[in-house]
Design an enzyme around this catalytic site. Structure first.
Site, PDB file in Angstrom:
ATOM      1  N   LYS A   1       0.832  -1.205   0.000  1.00 17.50           N
ATOM      2  CA  LYS A   1       0.000   0.000   0.000  1.00 17.50           C
ATOM      3  C   LYS A   1       0.867   1.256   0.000  1.00 17.50           C
ATOM      4  CE  LYS A   1      -4.095  -1.809   2.316  1.00 17.50           C
ATOM      5  NZ  LYS A   1      -4.986  -1.702   1.151  1.00 17.50           N
TER       6      LYS A   1
ATOM      7  N   ARG B   1     -10.697 -11.297   1.598  1.00 19.01           N
ATOM      8  CA  ARG B   1     -11.623 -12.285   1.032  1.00 19.01           C
ATOM      9  C   ARG B   1     -11.104 -13.712   1.193  1.00 19.01           C
ATOM     10  NH1 ARG B   1     -11.346  -9.090  -4.561  1.00 19.01           N
ATOM     11  NH2 ARG B   1     -11.174  -7.428  -3.028  1.00 19.01           N
TER      12      ARG B   1
HETATM   13  N1  BES Z   1      -8.219  -3.577   3.901  1.00 20.63           N
HETATM   14  C1  BES Z   1      -8.322  -3.201   2.556  1.00 20.63           C
HETATM   15  C2  BES Z   1      -9.566  -2.388   2.249  1.00 20.63           C
HETATM   16  C3  BES Z   1      -9.654  -1.031   2.879  1.00 20.63           C
HETATM   17  C4  BES Z   1      -8.944   0.023   2.354  1.00 20.63           C
HETATM   18  C5  BES Z   1     -10.494  -0.823   3.955  1.00 20.63           C
HETATM   19  C6  BES Z   1      -9.066   1.271   2.931  1.00 20.63           C
HETATM   20  C7  BES Z   1     -10.605   0.412   4.519  1.00 20.63           C
HETATM   21  C8  BES Z   1      -9.888   1.469   4.009  1.00 20.63           C
HETATM   22  C9  BES Z   1      -8.351  -4.447   1.649  1.00 20.63           C
HETATM   23  O1  BES Z   1      -7.687  -5.542   2.095  1.00 20.63           O
HETATM   24  C10 BES Z   1      -7.730  -4.021   0.377  1.00 20.63           C
HETATM   25  O2  BES Z   1      -6.567  -3.751   0.377  1.00 20.63           O
HETATM   26  N2  BES Z   1      -8.518  -3.929  -0.652  1.00 20.63           N
HETATM   27  C11 BES Z   1      -8.054  -3.492  -1.907  1.00 20.63           C
HETATM   28  C12 BES Z   1      -8.683  -4.424  -2.892  1.00 20.63           C
HETATM   29  C13 BES Z   1      -8.025  -4.507  -4.209  1.00 20.63           C
HETATM   30  C14 BES Z   1      -6.609  -4.992  -4.175  1.00 20.63           C
HETATM   31  C15 BES Z   1      -8.841  -5.479  -5.032  1.00 20.63           C
HETATM   32  C16 BES Z   1      -8.542  -2.068  -2.104  1.00 20.63           C
HETATM   33  O3  BES Z   1      -9.591  -1.704  -1.609  1.00 20.63           O
HETATM   34  O4  BES Z   1      -7.835  -1.299  -2.757  1.00 20.63           O
HETATM   35 ZN    ZN Z   2      -5.605  -5.508   1.513  1.00 15.89          ZN
END
Ligand code: BES
Ligand code: ZN
Ligand code: ZN
Length: 491
Positions: free
Chosen positions: A269, A343
């Site tokens: 991230k 997921r």
């Molecule tokens: N934990 C994150 C989602 C999230 C992001 C929750 C910001 C709250 C605030 C999740 O695991 C994630 O990283 N999701 C990605 C999905 C993508 C890689 C398909 C996202 O949301 O960018």
């Molecule tokens: Zn994630």
């Protein structure tokens, strides 16, 4: 904080709060002291307070057997007052009282609406009272509210019960928020295990902990892959509450995402997003909060809670984009993005939950950032394979102002989660950016089988920089009241 229900004002200490509606322009309650009545009449006449608009007026008055600080609260039209407004007002009021640094509050119910909506009003007040001080080593010298005297002529025998319910829900919300606000070096899978065992012991719930060794033996491939990059052991906590009159009744299974930190893995991230990811266990924290309240609220339902807990980090053992893993269900998944980890741990847990032959499976997770794009920071995104259950969940959330709004799962979104080289993939590479929350839900649905299933994505609501009146910045415990109301209604 102690809450007392009393008939008359006979307090010298603290602050006297008198809510006023537009109709009080003409007639103030008869059980107010005459001097106080004329004081308020003067404030209204002089337009120091406008009864048509929501506002506070703080003042002082010397009266026998009354606190000398007075807070008039104007609330507008009584007819449009609702349970939602009562909760919101409770939140505004507690913040006002805190800013005035009063330790005791004497709340004079000028109209029965407050006892009619007592649970919502006290929920707003008690939930809004929250602050996160755990890591401050110096006292801030701020005074805490210690006594709330509710002055009412209501003889409703359920009043105390409603106040108690509000207290139970607020303290469960506090548990959730303290966990979610704490950083990952302080709160991790072991902390959750300890907390779950404490809750189980206090309520005589069954509790089981699956440690990494157990998970390996049982082949929980999803959670193990996600946790490969972490020094902390993956764990799954399973809680069981038998509240149904018929002990053999099919339970509902609740699954909460417990990613203790989500760095994204090798799909790391960016700065600005990564720092928030100690809160990626809000789903699991919410399920703990639900279990903290189930017995106290005497909910007549059998409920199983599954908390999969892992960390999504990077080291030489971490799972890689392009890995193909085998899930607990036996399905293979091509890892197209290591940041779509939630997921994977939910899918294993859903599969495990099926062995309870549940009436319904509920998942709650900070699953996607896309959820905040779709439904913002007021509505969680909700999904289901059953229209009637989706409607029930939506209604339950609306009833307690902890709302969710439905999003669709198109058949084609489900197809997008199929892989060319494995059974499924965890991320749609091609059109990944669109309908991200729906596709995450579509992936989960593949593991649900024929069971009814509802899913709450709190990616946009679990923590906030833009709090509602009964929230503060940080964790919100969004979903807790929605789930409790939902279970209560389907019980
Ligand atoms: N934990 C994150 C989602 C999230 C992001 C929750 C910001 C709250 C605030 C999740 O695991 C994630 O990283 N999701 C990605 C999905 C993508 C890689 C398909 C996202 O949301 O960018
Ligand atoms: Zn994630
Ligand atoms: Zn995550």
């Amino acid at each position: 904080m102690k809450i007392k229900v009393q008939k008359n004002i006979k307090h010298k200490k603290g602050i006297l709060v008198i809510p006023l509606f537009t109709k009080h322009n003409k007639k103030l309650p008869s059980n107010l002291a005459p001097e106080l009545k004329s004081f308020i009449e003067d404030r209204i006449k002089n337009l120091d307070i406008d009864l048509k608009k929501e506002s506070f007026l703080h003042s002082f008055i010397d009266l026998k057997n009354h606190p000398n600080q007075i807070l008039l609260a104007s609330l507008g039209e009584k007819d449009s007052f609702s349970s939602k407004k009562a909760r919101t007002f409770g939140g505004k009021l507690v913040k006002k009282i805190k800013s005035l640094q009063a330790e005791e509050i004497v709340f004079f119910e000028s109209d029965k609406v407050f006892s009619d909506h007592s649970q919502s009003f006290f929920e707003g007040f008690l939930i809004g009272r929250y602050s996160f001080k755990k890591f401050k080593t110096k006292e801030d010298n701020k005074k805490e509210i210690t006594v709330f005297s509710f002055i009412t002529s209501s003889k409703d025998s359920s009043l105390k019960d409603s106040i108690q319910k509000a207290d139970i829900i607020a303290s469960s919300a506090e548990l959730v928020k303290n966990l979610v606000n704490s950083p990952s070096n302080e709160v991790h899978a072991k902390t959750f295990e300890k907390e779950a065992k404490k809750i189980a012991k206090a309520n005589k719930y069954k509790v089981a902990v699956l440690n990494e060794k157990d998970l390996k033996k049982m082949k929980w491939g999803g959670i193990l892959a996600v946790n490969q990059g972490s020094h902390n052991e993956a764990k799954v906590v399973v809680l069981e509450y038998n509240g149904a009159t018929n002990k053999k009744e099919a339970p509902i299974v609740l699954v909460g995402k417990g990613i203790m930190f989500d760095a994204g893995g090798y799909n790391i991230k960016r700065t600005g997003a990564i720092e928030l990811m100690h809160q990626d266990m809000a789903g699991a924290a919410t399920i703990l909060g639900v279990f903290d309240a189930l017995k106290a609220l005497n909910i007549k339902k059998n409920v199983v809670g599954i908390l999969p807990m892992a960390e999504n980090l990077i080291n030489q053992k971490a799972y890689r984009p392009s890995d193909i893993i085998t899930m607990l269900s036996g399905n293979t998944v091509e890892i197209t993005n290591t940041d779509a980890e939630g997921r994977l741990i939910l899918a294993d847990s859903i599969h495990y939950g099926r062995k309870y032959k549940p009436e319904l499976i509920l998942t709650i997770a900070t699953l996607t950032g896309a959820s905040s794009v779709a439904t913002g920071n007021r509505y969680a995104s909700i999904f289901s394979n059953s229209e009637s259950m989706l409607e029930k969940l939506k209604e339950a959330g609306a009833a307690v102002d902890d709302p969710g709004w439905p999003l669709p799962i198109h058949e084609d979104y489900k197809k997008k989660m199929d892989s060319e080289i494995a059974d499924f993939r965890n991320y749609d590479k091609g059109t990944g950016g669109i309908a991200g929350s729906s596709k995450a839900a579509a992936f989960l649905e593949k593991f649900v089988g024929k069971h009814d299933w509802v899913h709450i994505d709190i990616g946009g609501t679990a923590f906030t920089n833009d709090p509602r009146p009964f929230e503060v910045k940080g964790a919100t415990a969004h979903g807790l009241r929605m789930i409790l109301k939902f279970i209560e209604r389907i019980a």
